[in-house]
Each structure stands twice: as structure tokens, then as C-alpha cells.
Design a protein around this motif. Structure first.
Motif, PDB file in Angstrom:
ATOM      1  N   VAL A   5      46.687  24.111  38.443  1.00  0.00           N
ATOM      2  CA  VAL A   5      47.865  24.296  37.598  1.00  0.00           C
ATOM      3  C   VAL A   5      47.449  24.151  36.149  1.00  0.00           C
ATOM      4  N   PRO A   6      47.864  25.062  35.259  1.00  0.00           N
ATOM      5  CA  PRO A   6      47.513  24.931  33.852  1.00  0.00           C
ATOM      6  C   PRO A   6      47.912  23.587  33.294  1.00  0.00           C
ATOM      7  N   GLY A   7      47.151  23.113  32.327  1.00  0.00           N
ATOM      8  CA  GLY A   7      47.335  21.761  31.821  1.00  0.00           C
ATOM      9  C   GLY A   7      48.696  21.485  31.253  1.00  0.00           C
ATOM     10  N   GLY A  53      38.632  35.713  40.414  1.00  0.00           N
ATOM     11  CA  GLY A  53      38.410  37.020  39.830  1.00  0.00           C
ATOM     12  C   GLY A  53      39.206  37.229  38.554  1.00  0.00           C
ATOM     13  N   PRO A  54      39.033  38.394  37.918  1.00  0.00           N
ATOM     14  CA  PRO A  54      39.701  38.667  36.636  1.00  0.00           C
ATOM     15  C   PRO A  54      41.221  38.545  36.664  1.00  0.00           C
ATOM     16  N   THR A  60      46.029  32.862  34.632  1.00  0.00           N
ATOM     17  CA  THR A  60      45.921  31.458  34.230  1.00  0.00           C
ATOM     18  C   THR A  60      46.065  31.325  32.718  1.00  0.00           C
ATOM     19  N   ALA A  61      45.414  32.215  31.968  1.00  0.00           N
ATOM     20  CA  ALA A  61      45.497  32.141  30.506  1.00  0.00           C
ATOM     21  C   ALA A  61      46.915  32.440  30.021  1.00  0.00           C
ATOM     22  N   ILE A  62      47.572  33.423  30.615  1.00  0.00           N
ATOM     23  CA  ILE A  62      48.941  33.763  30.214  1.00  0.00           C
ATOM     24  C   ILE A  62      49.910  32.662  30.609  1.00  0.00           C
ATOM     25  N   ARG A  63      49.682  32.060  31.771  1.00  0.00           N
ATOM     26  CA  ARG A  63      50.553  30.979  32.255  1.00  0.00           C
ATOM     27  C   ARG A  63      50.507  29.764  31.339  1.00  0.00           C
ATOM     28  N   LEU A  95      51.814  29.371  44.881  1.00  0.00           N
ATOM     29  CA  LEU A  95      52.910  28.694  44.177  1.00  0.00           C
ATOM     30  C   LEU A  95      52.477  27.316  43.685  1.00  0.00           C
ATOM     31  N   ASP A  96      51.710  26.595  44.484  1.00  0.00           N
ATOM     32  CA  ASP A  96      51.207  25.295  44.049  1.00  0.00           C
ATOM     33  C   ASP A  96      50.267  25.446  42.856  1.00  0.00           C
ATOM     34  N   ARG A  97      49.516  26.511  42.849  1.00  0.00           N
ATOM     35  CA  ARG A  97      48.538  26.728  41.779  1.00  0.00           C
ATOM     36  C   ARG A  97      49.205  26.998  40.437  1.00  0.00           C
ATOM     37  N   TYR A  98      50.242  27.850  40.436  1.00  0.00           N
ATOM     38  CA  TYR A  98      50.833  28.289  39.172  1.00  0.00           C
ATOM     39  C   TYR A  98      52.186  27.660  38.858  1.00  0.00           C
ATOM     40  N   GLN A  99      52.789  26.965  39.807  1.00  0.00           N
ATOM     41  CA  GLN A  99      54.065  26.289  39.566  1.00  0.00           C
ATOM     42  C   GLN A  99      55.081  27.193  38.852  1.00  0.00           C
TER      43      GLN A  99
END
Length: 295
Positions: A5-7, A53-54, A60-63, A95-99
Motif C-alpha cells: 500500500v502506498p505510504g 511490471g510497468p 503505484t506512483a499515481i495512487r 484491493l489490499d495492495r491499493y486500498q
């Protein structure tokens, strides 16, 4: 916080009642370089079920900077069999990864007997179907550990044995399962034209108290085998004028809601997509001012 999950995810988990757009690979770089003023992004879950992958690097960066909604197309919630358990596990990991603030799926079926069809197929609106779909939705919510939104479909056929209207079916589904609803206004207009009912009356009957997200999209005009007009939910062009009119009617009743511009094929330039989102945002802003006593 789950791994991956992003910080600063906690700061952007809530979905604002603003205009968002579907995130498409041709726009990754421009979004990351410019950080455009859109409210949020939506992605199709099945495009991100791999481990890396890309696509994941970009998402992740946009999130890190925007709220996220994830929209599924593969659960076949209306199918005769329960949703595939492996698919559910992979979806739960995503879903757990990106919340994301919201996760949604369709009131449709797309698989049977282990075979998957490249379509979202309609259901007969009966008490039997309602009981089955409510149980399916409850099972999915338990597996995913969160409530989900169910989207009204665009349809091209009707069933003779239907006993419930679509708005009543959706209201009962939300009440029995605890799910929310995604109101796709282009789907309302497409179905209304194909089946000769009044989209404004549909909207008046829709359980807006359960609506948590709105979709706007473009449609194509074709003809059926008898030469009668047939609208297709194409997602390949600008939102049509009568759909914008439905959106204004919705905002007058419900006030601002998170609203997505769906444009999934013949993907336009970022500037074109952002202009559609800006048009939706202007209407959301007016609705918000009216709700707060503005002029």
C-alpha cells in the motif's frame, strides 16, 4: 498497513464527490509529469492481477497522489455458479495492495461451467434471481472483506417472466446484501432507448440513497434485425447530450457524487478526456453550490 500500500494511502482513501477518469496506459506518463486536477482514477481489476511490471509501477506512483476506484468485470456475480475462488483471492490481494475507496462489479453474468464469455449478459428480474444474486453478493463481500457496489447494466433483450423492475431489483439487492450501487447513466439511457421506457422515470424510481458512484460514457447508434434503432454501450466517444441531461437531473435530486468519465476503446488524447471530466466537474460544482445555499 498491508504490504504494497502506498505510504500516504490513508490520506487519499476517501472518494471525493468529484469527477474522475478511467486510467489508461497511453496517459500514464502525462499524468505523472503534470499531476492534472482530476478528482480520482478508476482501473479495471483484471488488468492488474499480475504481481508486478510497468502497469503496477505506474499505478503505484499515481495512487500516491490520487484516490482510486477499482472496477471488476470478471466475477460473473449473476452466474449460476459462485464466483471463482482463485479469482476472488487475487482480487482480494489487489484491493489490499491499493486500498481503493470503492470497488464495483456488474449486475450480470459472464461465465458458466468453467467457460468465460467476453460479454456482460443480462438477468431476469425475478424474486428467484434476486435471492440468488443477493447471496452471491454477500459471499463476494465476505471474501473481499469490504462492501462492494453493483452497477446497473446496459441491456439489449428483456425476459418475458420478469416480475420486478430494475430499480426495485437493485433497491432490494442493496437492502438484502448491504452492497452499494453504481449508477451508470449511459446504461440507463441505452436500455431506455432499446426497451422503450422513460429514463427520467427510471431515475425517479432508482434508490439514490444507495448510490455511491456515477458513470458517464458515450454510446453508438446501430439498428436491430428489424431496422429499429439500437443503442450500444460503446465507451468509445464523448458523453451524449441526453446523458448529460440525465446527469443534471440526478444532481438536482442527489447532489454531487463521485462521477467517472468512462472511455475504454478508441482511447482519446489526455486533453480530450480531461475536457470531458472538466465538464462533469463544472456541473458537480454547481450542484455543490446549490446544496450549500450558493447562487
Amino acid at each position: 498497513m498491508p504490504a504494497g500500500v502506498p505510504g500516504n494511502a490513508a490520506a487519499v482513501t476517501s472518494m471525493p464527490a468529484k469527477a474522475g477518469v478511467g486510467l489508461k496506459p497511453p496517459h500514464y506518463r502525462q499524468i505523472l509529469e503534470q499531476r492534472p486536477p482530476v478528482g480520482w482514477f478508476e482501473v479495471h481489476a483484471e488488468n492488474y492481477l499480475g504481481a508486478g511490471g510497468p502497469p503496477h509501477a505506474a499505478l503505484t506512483a499515481i495512487r500516491e497522489h490520487y484516490p482510486l476506484s477499482i472496477h471488476g468485470v470478471g466475477l460473473s456475480i449473476g452466474g449460476a455458479q459462485p464466483p471463482d475462488r482463485t479469482h476472488l483471492r487475487r482480487l482480494r490481494a489487489l484491493l489490499d495492495r491499493y486500498q481503493p475507496a470503492l470497488f464495483s462489479e456488474h449486475l450480470a453474468w459472464s461465465s458458466h461451467g468453467g467457460r468465460f464469455l467476453n460479454d456482460l449478459l443480462p438477468l431476469p428480474y425475478t424474486e428467484k434471481t434476486l435471492a440468488h444474486v443477493a447471496a452471491q453478493v454477500s459471499g463476494v463481500q465476505e471474501a473481499l472483506g469490504r462492501p462492494i457496489l453493483i452497477e446497473n447494466p446496459s441491456t439489449y433483450v428483456r425476459f418475458h417472466d420478469e416480475t420486478l423492475s430494475e430499480p426495485v431489483f437493485l433497491a432490494e439487492l442493496a437492502a438484502r446484501s448491504g452492497c452499494g450501487l453504481l449508477l451508470d447513466l449511459n446504461n440507463v439511457y441505452v436500455s431506455a432507448a432499446n426497451h422503450d421506457f422513460d429514463p427520467v422515470a427510471y431515475l425517479a424510481a432508482f434508490p439514490l440513497e444507495a448510490a455511491e458512484e456515477v458513470h458517464l460514457a458515450g454510446h453508438a447508434t446501430s439498428a436491430d434485425d428489424l431496422g429499429r434503432p439500437l443503442l450500444i454501450d460503446a465507451h468509445d466517444r464523448e458523453v451524449a447530450a441526453p446523458v448529460w441531461a440525465l446527469f443534471r437531473a440526478l444532481l438536482a435530486r442527489a447532489g454531487p457524487l463521485p462521477t467517472l468519465i468512462e472511455w475504454d476503446s478508441r482511447v482519446p488524447t489526455w486533453e480530450c478526456l480531461q475536457a470531458e471530466a472538466a465538464r462533469a466537474q463544472a456541473l458537480l460544482d454547481v450542484a455543490g453550490d446549490r446544496r450549500h445555499g450558493g447562487h
